[in-house]
Enzyme design. Structure first.
Site, PDB file in Angstrom:
ATOM      1  N   ASP A 117       0.819   7.697   1.140  1.00 42.74           N
ATOM      2  CA  ASP A 117       1.455   6.464   0.478  1.00 42.74           C
ATOM      3  C   ASP A 117       2.406   7.007  -0.470  1.00 42.74           C
ATOM      4  O   ASP A 117       3.411   6.444  -0.774  1.00 42.74           O
ATOM      5  CB  ASP A 117       0.090   5.712  -0.373  1.00 42.74           C
ATOM      6  CG  ASP A 117      -0.620   5.079   0.669  1.00 42.74           C
ATOM      7  OD1 ASP A 117      -0.245   4.578   1.791  1.00 42.74           O
ATOM      8  OD2 ASP A 117      -1.896   5.186   0.503  1.00 42.74           O
ATOM      9  N   GLU A 130       9.643  -2.502  -0.254  1.00 45.95           N
ATOM     10  CA  GLU A 130       9.633  -2.780   1.192  1.00 45.95           C
ATOM     11  C   GLU A 130       9.992  -4.355   1.528  1.00 45.95           C
ATOM     12  O   GLU A 130       9.154  -5.067   0.659  1.00 45.95           O
ATOM     13  CB  GLU A 130       8.483  -2.190   1.921  1.00 45.95           C
ATOM     14  CG  GLU A 130       8.494  -0.660   2.109  1.00 45.95           C
ATOM     15  CD  GLU A 130       7.223  -0.173   2.765  1.00 45.95           C
ATOM     16  OE1 GLU A 130       7.328   0.502   3.905  1.00 45.95           O
ATOM     17  OE2 GLU A 130       6.193  -0.599   2.660  1.00 45.95           O
ATOM     18  N   ASP A 133       5.177   1.614  -3.422  1.00 48.30           N
ATOM     19  CA  ASP A 133       4.536   1.415  -1.817  1.00 48.30           C
ATOM     20  C   ASP A 133       3.174   0.733  -2.174  1.00 48.30           C
ATOM     21  O   ASP A 133       2.251   1.058  -2.807  1.00 48.30           O
ATOM     22  CB  ASP A 133       4.112   2.861  -1.069  1.00 48.30           C
ATOM     23  CG  ASP A 133       3.233   2.469   0.359  1.00 48.30           C
ATOM     24  OD1 ASP A 133       4.251   1.613   1.053  1.00 48.30           O
ATOM     25  OD2 ASP A 133       2.355   2.999   0.309  1.00 48.30           O
TER      26      ASP A 133
END
Length: 429
Positions: free
Chosen positions: A381, A282, A187
């Protein structure tokens, strides 16, 4: 035989070579602009697409008529036209994110490209080497690492720290076999630069500038603003020598900051690619994330300065550059990169027995994720990185770019179901 590896070295030209290279850099920039204007004019007036092969004939004529173009090596001019071809090809390619080719301003980084056949490299000793460039002679550079392949192209460029020579080399290296190492989800954030699902603490990027460097940069920016105002008011906009010195000092600090950021990024991506067999990240749209909140005159935005600071923090962490580096480093080290849809990763419970999506579990921008259904608590996170890993495992490395615009919140899972909790019906009165 195309270049599959890049090498960049610090170059140390003599005083005369520095003057020649500076002139070539401005000529290369002007040649790019002229060639681009010629293509745009022919398309607008005649709907005719001009390519590098035909423009090279025009370049040969211009070299005989204009001395400032004739001083630039012919091989460099031809490489510039080929680069313009690639810029147009990338623009026409629907799968490429490049926009229409743009003009290069005077403040653009100086760069002179050469084909591999036009250069020759010889090693002087363990730490130094020389490259022979057309019409320039031998240029010394620091041999910080072996080139390790056949040179296919070379580019001489200058930034705030000085001159550099870059080589595109063909090494013939094949992608490594799968390394069989564990998977992870990554992340990318702002408060925590990187949080890996297999780790208990985030990886924080060190400050790219010290306190004194930040103060120095701020003072130089203020001085530059005053000097530009004076130049416009009293000198017709002509830059003075002092103003150019100020710009050079600013460039040195900003280049130092960029180099430190790049150093952290390379170390991070190399470590991830070497020590993991599957890496999930992502599919971030950085351009959309960093849009200005300024708005328009009729509809001005809110919290513009706060949004500008957030945009700088996002760009300082370079999520796009991290993804680009992971794409080629995973192939080199036998791992796989999986890009997953980013929707609701910060609102999904990381507990395998729950896995429910609820915005109430992550209120505001706090660092704590507390599931309102099962009571699972974790760093926000780290919880997102766990969800990214789970999605990457389910995807199994297949292409999921077609889901980037999907608005549904239902996420398929194995052995469990992740879906947003349906709103509770209002009680009838």
């Amino acid at each position: 035989m195309k270049a599959d590896m890049g090498r960049r070295y610090r170059a140390y030209p003599t005083g005369d070579q520095d003057e020649v290279l500076t002139g070539w850099g401005h000529t290369a920039r002007a040649l790019w602009n002229v060639a681009l204007e010629q293509r745009v004019y022919l398309w607008e007036q005649r709907r005719y697409s001009l390519r590098a092969i035909e423009q090279s004939r025009h370049l040969t004529s211009a070299r005989h008529e204009l001395d400032w173009i004739g001083q630039l090596p012919a091989q460099a001019g031809q490489q510039i036209l080929r680069s313009l071809d690639r810029a147009y090809d990338n623009f026409w390619n629907p799968g490429h994110a490049a926009g229409f080719p743009t003009r290069k301003k005077r403040g653009h980084r100086l760069s002179i490209p050469f084909p591999g056949q036009a250069v020759e490299v010889r090693k002087l000793n363990r730490k130094w080497a020389e490259v022979r460039l057309p019409k320039l002679g031998w240029l010394r550079f620091r041999l910080s690492r072996a080139i390790g392949g056949t040179i296919r192209n070379a580019t001489v460029s200058r930034d705030g720290n000085g001159w550099h020579i870059s080589f595109g080399a063909h090494t013939g290296r094949k992608p490594d076999a799968p390394n069989g190492k564990p998977a992870c989800g990554v992340d990318f954030g702002v408060a925590a630069s990187v949080f890996v699902s297999t780790e208990t603490a985030p990886r924080l990027m060190p400050p790219t500038l010290t306190t004194n460097e930040r103060k120095r940069l701020k003072a130089l920016e203020q001085r530059k603003s005053r000097q530009i105002t004076y130049a416009k008011k009293h000198q017709g906009g002509k830059y003075s020598r002092r103003l150019r010195t100020t710009i050079t000092q600013i460039a040195k600090i900003t280049t130092r900051r960029a180099n430190r950021r790049q150093d952290f990024t390379h170390k991070l991506t190399t470590d991830l690619a070497k020590n993991h067999g599957l890496i999930g990240i992502e599919d971030l749209r950085v351009k959309n994330m960093t849009k200005s909140a300024k708005g328009t005159t009729e509809s001005p935005g809110k919290n513009v300065r706060a949004k500008a600071g957030l945009n700088r923090s996002i760009l300082d962490n370079t999520p796009g550059e991290r993804r680009r580096q992971l794409e080629y480093k995973t192939r080199m080290h036998g791992s796989a990169l999986v890009v997953v849809p980013p929707f609701h990763t910060s609102q999904t419970c990381g507990n395998p027995a729950c896995g429910k999506v609820d915005p109430e579990s992550r209120k505001g921008c706090g660092r704590l994720f507390a599931c309102v259904h099962c009571g699972h608590e974790d760093d926000a996170d780290h919880n997102a990185s766990v969800e990214i890993e789970a999605r990457a495992r389910r995807t199994g490395g297949s292409d999921i770019n077609s889901t980037r615009s999907t608005t549904t919140v239902r996420v398929p899972a194995t052995g469990r179901r992740r879906t947003r909790e349906a709103p509770k019906p209002a009680h009838a009165s």
